[in-house]
Design a protein around this motif. Sequence first.
Motif, PDB file in Angstrom:
ATOM      1  N   GLU B 295      -2.045   0.598   3.848  1.00 26.38           N
ATOM      2  CA  GLU B 295      -1.522   1.083   2.713  1.00 26.38           C
ATOM      3  C   GLU B 295      -1.411   0.653   2.172  1.00 26.38           C
ATOM      4  O   GLU B 295       0.811   1.173   2.461  1.00 26.38           O
ATOM      5  N   PRO B 296      -1.469   0.174   0.668  1.00 20.66           N
ATOM      6  CA  PRO B 296       0.129  -0.420  -0.609  1.00 20.66           C
ATOM      7  C   PRO B 296       0.457   0.564  -0.523  1.00 20.66           C
ATOM      8  O   PRO B 296       2.344  -0.112  -0.528  1.00 20.66           O
ATOM      9  N   LYS B 297       0.741   1.996  -0.477  1.00 21.60           N
ATOM     10  CA  LYS B 297       1.501   2.894  -0.712  1.00 21.60           C
ATOM     11  C   LYS B 297       2.834   2.412   0.536  1.00 21.60           C
ATOM     12  O   LYS B 297       3.856   3.452   0.598  1.00 21.60           O
ATOM     13  N   GLN B 319       5.411   0.342  -4.106  1.00 21.09           N
ATOM     14  CA  GLN B 319       6.612   1.475  -4.284  1.00 21.09           C
ATOM     15  C   GLN B 319       7.253  -0.182  -4.613  1.00 21.09           C
ATOM     16  O   GLN B 319       8.172  -0.691  -3.600  1.00 21.09           O
ATOM     17  N   THR B 320       8.598   0.743  -5.498  1.00 23.77           N
ATOM     18  CA  THR B 320       9.867  -0.123  -6.182  1.00 23.77           C
ATOM     19  C   THR B 320      10.511   0.509  -5.832  1.00 23.77           C
ATOM     20  O   THR B 320      10.726   1.831  -6.514  1.00 23.77           O
ATOM     21  N   ILE B 321      12.235  -0.249  -5.554  1.00 25.04           N
ATOM     22  CA  ILE B 321      13.257  -0.295  -5.890  1.00 25.04           C
ATOM     23  C   ILE B 321      14.303  -1.172  -6.600  1.00 25.04           C
ATOM     24  O   ILE B 321      13.793  -2.191  -5.959  1.00 25.04           O
ATOM     25  N   LYS B 351       4.549  -1.525 -18.386  1.00 21.03           N
ATOM     26  CA  LYS B 351       4.668  -0.558 -17.437  1.00 21.03           C
ATOM     27  C   LYS B 351       5.120  -0.952 -16.465  1.00 21.03           C
ATOM     28  O   LYS B 351       5.306  -0.356 -15.840  1.00 21.03           O
ATOM     29  N   LYS B 352       4.458  -1.881 -15.869  1.00 18.58           N
ATOM     30  CA  LYS B 352       4.969  -2.427 -14.852  1.00 18.58           C
ATOM     31  C   LYS B 352       5.848  -3.258 -14.261  1.00 18.58           C
ATOM     32  O   LYS B 352       6.783  -3.234 -13.284  1.00 18.58           O
ATOM     33  N   LEU B 353       6.633  -2.837 -15.410  1.00 20.88           N
ATOM     34  CA  LEU B 353       8.537  -3.513 -15.269  1.00 20.88           C
ATOM     35  C   LEU B 353       8.785  -2.093 -15.180  1.00 20.88           C
ATOM     36  O   LEU B 353      10.128  -2.423 -14.953  1.00 20.88           O
ATOM     37  N   ILE B 354       8.886  -0.876 -14.792  1.00 15.46           N
ATOM     38  CA  ILE B 354       9.581   0.310 -14.417  1.00 15.46           C
ATOM     39  C   ILE B 354       9.117   0.772 -12.973  1.00 15.46           C
ATOM     40  O   ILE B 354       8.178   1.064 -12.543  1.00 15.46           O
ATOM     41  N   PRO B 355      10.276   0.335 -12.432  1.00 18.02           N
ATOM     42  CA  PRO B 355      10.890   0.770 -10.750  1.00 18.02           C
ATOM     43  C   PRO B 355      10.374   2.633 -10.830  1.00 18.02           C
ATOM     44  O   PRO B 355      10.405   3.135 -11.233  1.00 18.02           O
TER      45      PRO B 355
END
Lengths: 372, 372
Positions: B295-297, B319-321, B351-355
């Motif tokens: 799963e991508p998540k 997920q991104t950090i 919006k995709k720039l927000i971790p």
Amino acid sequence: IHIHTYLTLYITFGLSRRKKYKLINIIVQCSDFRKTSECINLFIKQASTIKVHKMSIQLPADISSYDRTTFKAWINSFDVVLCDCDGVLWLHNDIYEGASDVVNKLTDLGKKVYLITNNNMASRQEMREKCQANNFKLEIENMISSAFAMGQYMKHIKFNKKVYVIGSNVLANELESVGLTVIGRGPDVAIDSLPDQVKNDLGQMDDEVGAVVVGFDHHYSFPKLFKAVNYLRNENVKFLATNTDESIDFPFFTFPDAGAIVAGIKNITKIDPIVIGKPSKILSDVTLKDEAHREPKRFLVVGDRLNTDIMYGNNNNYQTILVGTGVHNMTDVQQIIDKINNGKDSTEDTKKLIPDFYISSMKELKIKLESI
Amino acid sequence: IHIHTYLTLYITFGLSRRKKYKLINIIVQCSDFRKTSECINLFIKQASTIKVHKMSIQLPADISSYDRTTFKAWINSFDVVLCDCDGVLWLHNDIYEGASDVVNKLTDLGKKVYLITNNNMASRQEMREKCQANNFKLEIENMISSAFAMGQYMKHIKFNKKVYVIGSNVLANELESVGLTVIGRGPDVAIDSLPDQVKNDLGQMDDEVGAVVVGFDHHYSFPKLFKAVNYLRNENVKFLATNTDESIDFPFFTFPDAGAIVAGIKNITKIDPIVIGKPSKILSDVTLKDEAHREPKRFLVVGDRLNTDIMYGNNNNYQTILVGTGVHNMTDVQQIIDKINNGKDSTEDTKKLIPDFYISSMKELKIKLESI
């Protein structure tokens, strides 16, 4: 007297509810399309029941279609001719038919002709020699390049720090001729070891540099990009460019110009350079002081590029004519006009891309000039 | 379970005419801010008299503030860690404190850790050697660079023409390793006579070239720009880039990356390259096939750049950090959120720039990991 912009006004009449709109097509003829809003306002004032529904700008007039009287009146409407070189008079060493005859005839008619080029590869002396070898009767004071203008600008602002130059020897010479110390001339070739390269580059940085000046440079290299970007980390260091032309287009190849070098530096620094060449107004301010007493309308810019030559003319409120032998043609103009008319792009800068007049070539202009 | 996005909803109640609005501040806590519209819709359905007045996105949660249970739940929420290198684990040869401990601890916890870098100067073998020399327990299959990805992409699309490369030997080797013929390697230095240079360059053009591939190249030069641009005159020739990072920022200098080279070529050709490295989804498609069943998540991207690392994660719904030791920090995130909340820029790409999450450094993350 001369007609070169046609405006189509669609007028909405306040009619009965069912027949709400009746469109009337009126062509307003005026000598300067930038004055059209004035004309329209006058028109509206005098007919208070009508409302302007849509305004459309049409193509610049092709002066080859002018009758003898109109053409003569047009020729009498300017005193100074600011003529681009590549794409207008020649393409590198290929001199266009009629080009020298046009320049000489305009001179004979009492016009002051300047060759104004963003090309900063040839010195003014070399430009003059090329002209004389090809029968253009012009002297060195008639030659203006963006490299020459850069030197004049530095003198104008009394710049007195060192200059890091990415550019030809011609540009470096112009800067030295106004008393500046120039570093960066000639090749700057990377060595194979990248860490050593970075160490070398940083070791060569000079604290006394106060400006990065970028023009066309066929010795452009990674070490030059590295140095330019690192000088510009200091916010007191100016970023200047002779021009931002993307390329010079030859039939079988594309020749990169200074624009690509500037774009690379800007990509990293996010700083917009001060551009001295066309379309910048600075060029006129620092190189045409002798003509400063004249009305802007007495100048005519002759060029093949909308975003340099024509915009330069419009930035100065000069008259402008597009010549169809170079980068842009009437199809490009039509596309811009369509964008404006469709309301897709009506910024002032976009309107400045539209020339007042059009001629297909110097050869055509020569024929017209012979008729008067 | 874990809370990392706070949404402030201002609710408008249908009250009496004079007291038309009463704003109530409600914090909705959910694990994925991209699911907030779902939450809001559910909320609205259940309270049909209220209307959402304004939605605001707040900062990603700093995971160093998590209690032990929340942190553990978060660690259990992913299986694969896609970790950036420069600015996260090290800056060139300066290895950040705690970096190897974090990577090794995550591996010990059963996570699959990949180092994914847009940097295409070091080979996978060299990356592995650097890791082993600094106590990162990672093998060659854990190393993914944009140069490696470029080779995998060319294989994936069954590309079989010659490639003109502006890039390091590492990039050229990756392309050769998938069977391609590469030209353009190493120095290409301009000679002093420009006409001869143009003649030489044109003479070296190869009709069998089907792609211009650009990466970082410290031998970048005018002749390379000239050739790239002229290959791209043919519309059948592909324009590919490993990455478009502008620069790598060191404390005392700026190191130009591939972005400046791409920007120069694009300035002339007006062609957007196909980018293979982050933030492109292509990178995952061609290098993470072994993990495609997940799963991508269950993936976590760890990075220091919003427009490469974080956007890459969001492009893949991972997920991104954000780690605060590199190019971007929480002030940058706040500025983007402010823009979105003020309605100034709410495009999907912004919006995709927000971790999803934030940690100040590997050292901080190490401390958290030691607590479980």
